[in-house]
Motif scaffolding. Structure first.
Motif, PDB file in Angstrom:
ATOM      1  N   TYR A 102      28.778   5.840 -36.977  1.00  0.00           N
ATOM      2  CA  TYR A 102      29.908   6.590 -37.689  1.00  0.00           C
ATOM      3  C   TYR A 102      31.072   6.639 -36.633  1.00  0.00           C
ATOM      4  N   GLN A 103      30.880   6.146 -35.425  1.00  0.00           N
ATOM      5  CA  GLN A 103      32.118   6.506 -34.305  1.00  0.00           C
ATOM      6  C   GLN A 103      33.121   5.818 -34.733  1.00  0.00           C
ATOM      7  N   ASN A 104      34.210   6.655 -34.240  1.00  0.00           N
ATOM      8  CA  ASN A 104      35.762   6.100 -34.439  1.00  0.00           C
ATOM      9  C   ASN A 104      36.018   5.466 -35.973  1.00  0.00           C
ATOM     10  N   ARG A 105      35.814   6.359 -36.959  1.00  0.00           N
ATOM     11  CA  ARG A 105      36.050   6.094 -38.303  1.00  0.00           C
ATOM     12  C   ARG A 105      36.680   7.150 -39.033  1.00  0.00           C
ATOM     13  N   LYS A 106      37.181   6.975 -40.173  1.00  0.00           N
ATOM     14  CA  LYS A 106      37.850   7.724 -40.982  1.00  0.00           C
ATOM     15  C   LYS A 106      36.984   7.598 -42.209  1.00  0.00           C
ATOM     16  N   MET A 107      36.845   8.446 -42.812  1.00  0.00           N
ATOM     17  CA  MET A 107      35.753   8.279 -44.086  1.00  0.00           C
ATOM     18  C   MET A 107      36.561   9.533 -45.198  1.00  0.00           C
ATOM     19  N   ILE A 108      36.525   9.184 -46.217  1.00  0.00           N
ATOM     20  CA  ILE A 108      37.049   9.782 -47.563  1.00  0.00           C
ATOM     21  C   ILE A 108      35.934  10.505 -48.264  1.00  0.00           C
ATOM     22  N   ILE A 109      35.473  11.524 -48.165  1.00  0.00           N
ATOM     23  CA  ILE A 109      34.437  12.322 -48.729  1.00  0.00           C
ATOM     24  C   ILE A 109      34.871  12.992 -49.966  1.00  0.00           C
ATOM     25  N   LYS A 110      34.637  12.333 -51.338  1.00  0.00           N
ATOM     26  CA  LYS A 110      35.091  12.813 -52.383  1.00  0.00           C
ATOM     27  C   LYS A 110      34.705  14.175 -53.045  1.00  0.00           C
ATOM     28  N   ASN A 111      33.484  14.538 -52.746  1.00  0.00           N
ATOM     29  CA  ASN A 111      32.808  15.614 -53.733  1.00  0.00           C
ATOM     30  C   ASN A 111      31.506  16.206 -52.464  1.00  0.00           C
ATOM     31  N   GLU A 112      31.003  17.177 -53.104  1.00  0.00           N
ATOM     32  CA  GLU A 112      29.614  17.592 -52.497  1.00  0.00           C
ATOM     33  C   GLU A 112      28.508  16.822 -52.446  1.00  0.00           C
ATOM     34  N   ASP A 113      28.387  16.169 -53.598  1.00  0.00           N
ATOM     35  CA  ASP A 113      27.263  14.828 -53.197  1.00  0.00           C
ATOM     36  C   ASP A 113      27.701  14.030 -52.239  1.00  0.00           C
ATOM     37  N   GLU A 114      28.724  13.680 -51.908  1.00  0.00           N
ATOM     38  CA  GLU A 114      29.295  12.706 -50.788  1.00  0.00           C
ATOM     39  C   GLU A 114      28.979  13.438 -49.504  1.00  0.00           C
ATOM     40  N   THR A 115      29.140  14.488 -49.483  1.00  0.00           N
ATOM     41  CA  THR A 115      28.971  15.482 -48.266  1.00  0.00           C
ATOM     42  C   THR A 115      27.472  15.303 -47.828  1.00  0.00           C
ATOM     43  N   LYS A 116      26.584  15.718 -48.992  1.00  0.00           N
ATOM     44  CA  LYS A 116      25.111  15.708 -48.632  1.00  0.00           C
ATOM     45  C   LYS A 116      24.932  14.444 -48.144  1.00  0.00           C
ATOM     46  N   LYS A 117      25.263  13.355 -48.864  1.00  0.00           N
ATOM     47  CA  LYS A 117      24.841  11.717 -48.414  1.00  0.00           C
ATOM     48  C   LYS A 117      25.052  11.626 -46.709  1.00  0.00           C
ATOM     49  N   PHE A 118      26.200  12.158 -46.637  1.00  0.00           N
ATOM     50  CA  PHE A 118      27.009  11.670 -45.269  1.00  0.00           C
ATOM     51  C   PHE A 118      25.897  12.675 -44.058  1.00  0.00           C
ATOM     52  N   GLY A 119      25.827  13.933 -44.560  1.00  0.00           N
ATOM     53  CA  GLY A 119      24.795  14.543 -43.743  1.00  0.00           C
ATOM     54  C   GLY A 119      23.409  14.223 -43.444  1.00  0.00           C
ATOM     55  N   ILE A 120      22.784  13.631 -44.639  1.00  0.00           N
ATOM     56  CA  ILE A 120      21.588  13.050 -44.376  1.00  0.00           C
ATOM     57  C   ILE A 120      21.626  11.913 -43.775  1.00  0.00           C
ATOM     58  N   ALA A 121      22.598  10.933 -43.836  1.00  0.00           N
ATOM     59  CA  ALA A 121      22.684   9.796 -43.073  1.00  0.00           C
ATOM     60  C   ALA A 121      22.992  10.279 -41.622  1.00  0.00           C
ATOM     61  N   LEU A 122      23.705  11.139 -41.380  1.00  0.00           N
ATOM     62  CA  LEU A 122      24.068  11.555 -39.799  1.00  0.00           C
ATOM     63  C   LEU A 122      22.624  11.905 -39.249  1.00  0.00           C
ATOM     64  N   ALA A 123      22.087  12.936 -39.991  1.00  0.00           N
ATOM     65  CA  ALA A 123      20.591  13.238 -39.671  1.00  0.00           C
ATOM     66  C   ALA A 123      19.609  12.256 -39.164  1.00  0.00           C
ATOM     67  N   ASP A 124      19.669  11.249 -40.077  1.00  0.00           N
ATOM     68  CA  ASP A 124      18.927  10.103 -39.760  1.00  0.00           C
ATOM     69  C   ASP A 124      18.972   9.548 -38.289  1.00  0.00           C
ATOM     70  N   GLU A 125      20.227   9.677 -37.697  1.00  0.00           N
ATOM     71  CA  GLU A 125      20.551   8.949 -36.572  1.00  0.00           C
ATOM     72  C   GLU A 125      20.499  10.144 -35.300  1.00  0.00           C
ATOM     73  N   ILE A 126      20.511  11.199 -35.779  1.00  0.00           N
ATOM     74  CA  ILE A 126      20.560  12.202 -34.658  1.00  0.00           C
ATOM     75  C   ILE A 126      19.088  12.192 -33.783  1.00  0.00           C
ATOM     76  N   LYS A 127      19.425  12.591 -32.633  1.00  0.00           N
ATOM     77  CA  LYS A 127      18.297  12.845 -31.435  1.00  0.00           C
ATOM     78  C   LYS A 127      18.451  13.771 -30.607  1.00  0.00           C
ATOM     79  N   ALA A 128      17.571  14.174 -30.168  1.00  0.00           N
ATOM     80  CA  ALA A 128      17.421  15.398 -29.124  1.00  0.00           C
ATOM     81  C   ALA A 128      18.688  15.208 -27.805  1.00  0.00           C
ATOM     82  N   GLY A 129      19.280  16.175 -27.815  1.00  0.00           N
ATOM     83  CA  GLY A 129      20.421  16.389 -26.860  1.00  0.00           C
ATOM     84  C   GLY A 129      21.621  15.885 -27.393  1.00  0.00           C
TER      85      GLY A 129
END
Length: 145
Positions: A3-30
């Motif tokens: 997701y680096q160096n991007r601009k995203m339009i999040i239209k509602n709570e559902d899209e916030t949740k989807k983004f959070g889940i997708a981000l969490a899938d890529e997160i690693k320790a540190g």
């Protein structure tokens, strides 16, 4: 993170949740996720969805008065900071923040712009601004150099 160096339009709570889940899938320790934006833009809401996707069982609330909350029930330790009441980088350093930032968990820092000089190189920075309608947000995502 892709997701680096991007601009995203999040239209509602559902899209916030989807983004959070997708981000969490890529997160690693540190990893450090640095959130900034005006009051009410959804920093804590995004944090809740990331925590949920990491398997955190506890209720995630803003740590405004405690500065940091630790959640260890998920697949990675999650350290949730709210530095709104911090006077600056020196105070945050004295509180031992760097031990968290360079540890084995994931750190999410709300109001991160107040302590930008302490954030590790490579931190993911998400600036959240209000969009055109009540529920819309714009996420400006970059990497800390």
């Amino acid at each position: 993170m892709s997701y680096q160096n991007r601009k995203m339009i999040i239209k509602n709570e559902d899209e916030t949740k989807k983004f959070g889940i997708a981000l969490a899938d890529e997160i690693k320790a540190g990893d450090v996720i640095a959130l900034s934006g005006e009051l009410g833009t959804g920093k804590t809401a995004l944090t809740k969805y990331i925590a949920e996707a990491l398997g955190v069982k506890e209720e995630v609330t803003s740590p405004t008065f405690t500065i940091v909350k630790e959640y260890t029930s998920g697949k990675l330790p999650l350290y949730h900071f709210d530095v709104y009441r911090i006077s600056g980088e020196e105070e945050m350093f004295e509180l031992g923040a760097c031990e968290y930032f360079y540890g084995n968990g994931v750190c999410i820092v709300e109001w991160a712009d107040k302590i930008a000089g302490l954030l590790p190189v490579g931190s993911t920075v998400i600036r959240i601004v209000y969009g055109e309608n009540e529920h819309e947000r714009i996420y400006e995502i970059s990497r800390m150099d």
